[in-house]
Design a protein around this motif. Structure first.
Motif, PDB file in Angstrom:
ATOM      1  N   PHE A  77      23.450  21.375  13.604  1.00  0.00           N
ATOM      2  CA  PHE A  77      22.745  21.137  12.250  1.00  0.00           C
ATOM      3  C   PHE A  77      21.517  22.187  12.371  1.00  0.00           C
ATOM      4  CE2 PHE A  77      24.431  17.249  13.494  1.00  0.00           C
ATOM      5  CZ  PHE A  77      24.648  16.401  12.179  1.00  0.00           C
ATOM      6  N   VAL A  78      21.305  22.498  10.995  1.00  0.00           N
ATOM      7  CA  VAL A  78      20.165  23.514  10.689  1.00  0.00           C
ATOM      8  C   VAL A  78      19.256  22.586   9.894  1.00  0.00           C
ATOM      9  CG1 VAL A  78      21.084  25.688  11.109  1.00  0.00           C
ATOM     10  CG2 VAL A  78      21.134  24.531   8.855  1.00  0.00           C
ATOM     11  N   GLY A  79      18.080  23.056   9.477  1.00  0.00           N
ATOM     12  CA  GLY A  79      17.060  22.545   8.665  1.00  0.00           C
ATOM     13  C   GLY A  79      17.448  22.508   7.225  1.00  0.00           C
ATOM     14  N   GLU A  80      16.508  22.046   6.419  1.00  0.00           N
ATOM     15  CA  GLU A  80      17.053  21.839   4.992  1.00  0.00           C
ATOM     16  C   GLU A  80      17.076  23.217   4.084  1.00  0.00           C
ATOM     17  OE1 GLU A  80      15.100  19.318   1.129  1.00  0.00           O
ATOM     18  OE2 GLU A  80      13.740  19.867   2.956  1.00  0.00           O
ATOM     19  N   SER A  81      16.403  24.104   4.662  1.00  0.00           N
ATOM     20  CA  SER A  81      16.444  25.415   4.063  1.00  0.00           C
ATOM     21  C   SER A  81      17.631  26.307   4.270  1.00  0.00           C
ATOM     22  CB  SER A  81      15.235  26.284   4.362  1.00  0.00           C
ATOM     23  OG  SER A  81      15.476  26.855   5.817  1.00  0.00           O
ATOM     24  N   LEU A  82      18.511  25.940   5.238  1.00  0.00           N
ATOM     25  CA  LEU A  82      19.818  26.234   5.801  1.00  0.00           C
ATOM     26  C   LEU A  82      19.462  27.811   6.122  1.00  0.00           C
ATOM     27  CD1 LEU A  82      22.143  25.143   2.983  1.00  0.00           C
ATOM     28  CD2 LEU A  82      22.248  24.731   5.005  1.00  0.00           C
ATOM     29  N   HIS A  83      18.328  28.089   6.679  1.00  0.00           N
ATOM     30  CA  HIS A  83      18.005  29.219   7.355  1.00  0.00           C
ATOM     31  C   HIS A  83      18.919  29.754   8.456  1.00  0.00           C
ATOM     32  CE1 HIS A  83      15.402  32.418   9.000  1.00  0.00           C
ATOM     33  NE2 HIS A  83      14.784  32.670   7.914  1.00  0.00           N
ATOM     34  N   ASP A 115      19.751   8.368  11.193  1.00  0.00           N
ATOM     35  CA  ASP A 115      18.498   8.374  10.622  1.00  0.00           C
ATOM     36  C   ASP A 115      17.735   9.530  10.894  1.00  0.00           C
ATOM     37  OD1 ASP A 115      18.172   8.314  13.561  1.00  0.00           O
ATOM     38  OD2 ASP A 115      16.839   6.748  13.633  1.00  0.00           O
ATOM     39  N   ILE A 116      17.832  10.480  11.951  1.00  0.00           N
ATOM     40  CA  ILE A 116      17.233  11.765  12.122  1.00  0.00           C
ATOM     41  C   ILE A 116      17.909  12.595  11.019  1.00  0.00           C
ATOM     42  CG2 ILE A 116      17.138  13.624  13.438  1.00  0.00           C
ATOM     43  CD1 ILE A 116      16.888  11.887  15.920  1.00  0.00           C
ATOM     44  N   VAL A 117      19.385  12.722  10.685  1.00  0.00           N
ATOM     45  CA  VAL A 117      19.749  13.743   9.926  1.00  0.00           C
ATOM     46  C   VAL A 117      19.215  13.374   8.484  1.00  0.00           C
ATOM     47  CG1 VAL A 117      22.180  14.515   8.913  1.00  0.00           C
ATOM     48  CG2 VAL A 117      21.834  14.055  11.079  1.00  0.00           C
ATOM     49  N   ASP A 118      19.263  12.267   8.077  1.00  0.00           N
ATOM     50  CA  ASP A 118      18.580  11.648   6.661  1.00  0.00           C
ATOM     51  C   ASP A 118      17.411  11.934   6.654  1.00  0.00           C
ATOM     52  OD1 ASP A 118      19.182  10.288   4.326  1.00  0.00           O
ATOM     53  OD2 ASP A 118      17.753   8.903   5.058  1.00  0.00           O
ATOM     54  N   LEU A 134      18.747  17.170   7.759  1.00  0.00           N
ATOM     55  CA  LEU A 134      19.458  18.273   8.322  1.00  0.00           C
ATOM     56  C   LEU A 134      20.772  18.676   7.903  1.00  0.00           C
ATOM     57  CD1 LEU A 134      18.601  17.201  11.943  1.00  0.00           C
ATOM     58  CD2 LEU A 134      17.421  18.808  10.509  1.00  0.00           C
ATOM     59  N   GLN A 135      21.180  19.773   7.911  1.00  0.00           N
ATOM     60  CA  GLN A 135      22.291  20.208   7.197  1.00  0.00           C
ATOM     61  C   GLN A 135      23.465  20.680   8.278  1.00  0.00           C
ATOM     62  OE1 GLN A 135      22.568  20.095   3.851  1.00  0.00           O
ATOM     63  NE2 GLN A 135      20.529  19.256   3.901  1.00  0.00           N
ATOM     64  N   GLU A 136      24.746  19.912   8.212  1.00  0.00           N
ATOM     65  CA  GLU A 136      25.838  20.176   9.345  1.00  0.00           C
ATOM     66  C   GLU A 136      26.471  21.482   9.025  1.00  0.00           C
ATOM     67  OE1 GLU A 136      29.089  17.913  11.977  1.00  0.00           O
ATOM     68  OE2 GLU A 136      28.358  17.107  10.015  1.00  0.00           O
ATOM     69  N   GLN A 137      26.536  22.209  10.097  1.00  0.00           N
ATOM     70  CA  GLN A 137      27.321  23.594  10.187  1.00  0.00           C
ATOM     71  C   GLN A 137      28.578  23.302  10.824  1.00  0.00           C
ATOM     72  OE1 GLN A 137      25.429  26.222   8.654  1.00  0.00           O
ATOM     73  NE2 GLN A 137      24.531  24.279   7.948  1.00  0.00           N
TER      74      GLN A 137
END
Length: 167
Positions: A130-136, A68-71, A75-78
């Motif tokens: 994980f990082v945020g959607e922007s992949l910063h 749920d949180i990732v979706d 969040l983008q797995e690294q």
């Protein structure tokens, strides 16, 4: 509703709909995630195909299990870090985050971040990153792991790296 944004990247990483528990002197927030099935629609129209001589139709509706949180926060797995990479990341993160905190928080952050870093290092081999959607790549990292015997992941956030935004 309150959304928590990464102070460095501006990505939304969490909201108040996911309760958290402070650990490691308030440096980390621990949040329980859940596996959920997304896209599965089971509609019972009251018909019984087998009684009517028909075959039960299987519909592939692309159902998938997601956390749920990732979706919710995309969040983008690294790739996982080894100890050296993690320490390098932490040094850079501390250097970038500290100036963005007020003086009182800076003192507490400097005082307790080492304990939080050691806590994360002790779990390093079990963590997902994980990082945020922007992949910063200079933003806050979100960590996930499975507690012993758990089927759902637990997420760890740097509390001082989050900014509260009311929606």
């Amino acid at each position: 509703m309150i959304v928590y944004q990464d102070l460095l990247s501006g990505d939304e990483l969490l909201s108040d709909s996911f309760p958290y528990k402070e650990i490691e002197n308030g440096m980390l927030w621990e949040v329980e995630g859940k596996w959920v099935v997304q896209g599965a629609v089971n509609v019972d129209i009251g018909a019984n195909p087998s009684a009517e001589g028909g075959e039960e139709e299987g519909v592939d509706d692309q159902a998938q299990k997601v956390v749920d949180i990732v979706d919710t926060f995309r969040l983008q797995e690294q790739p996982a870090f080894d100890k050296k990479q993690f320490v390098t990341y932490m040094k850079r993160y501390i250097k970038q985050l500290t100036p963005k905190l007020d003086e009182e928080k800076q003192e507490l952050f400097k005082k307790h971040i080492e304990g939080a870093t050691k806590y994360l290092l002790s779990k390093l081999s079990d963590l997902q990153f994980f990082v945020g959607e922007s992949l910063h790549d200079d933003g806050s990292m979100v960590f996930a792991y499975y507690k012993e015997g758990a089927t759902d992941p637990t997420f760890l956030y740097f509390a001082y790296g989050l900014k509260e935004v009311k929606c």
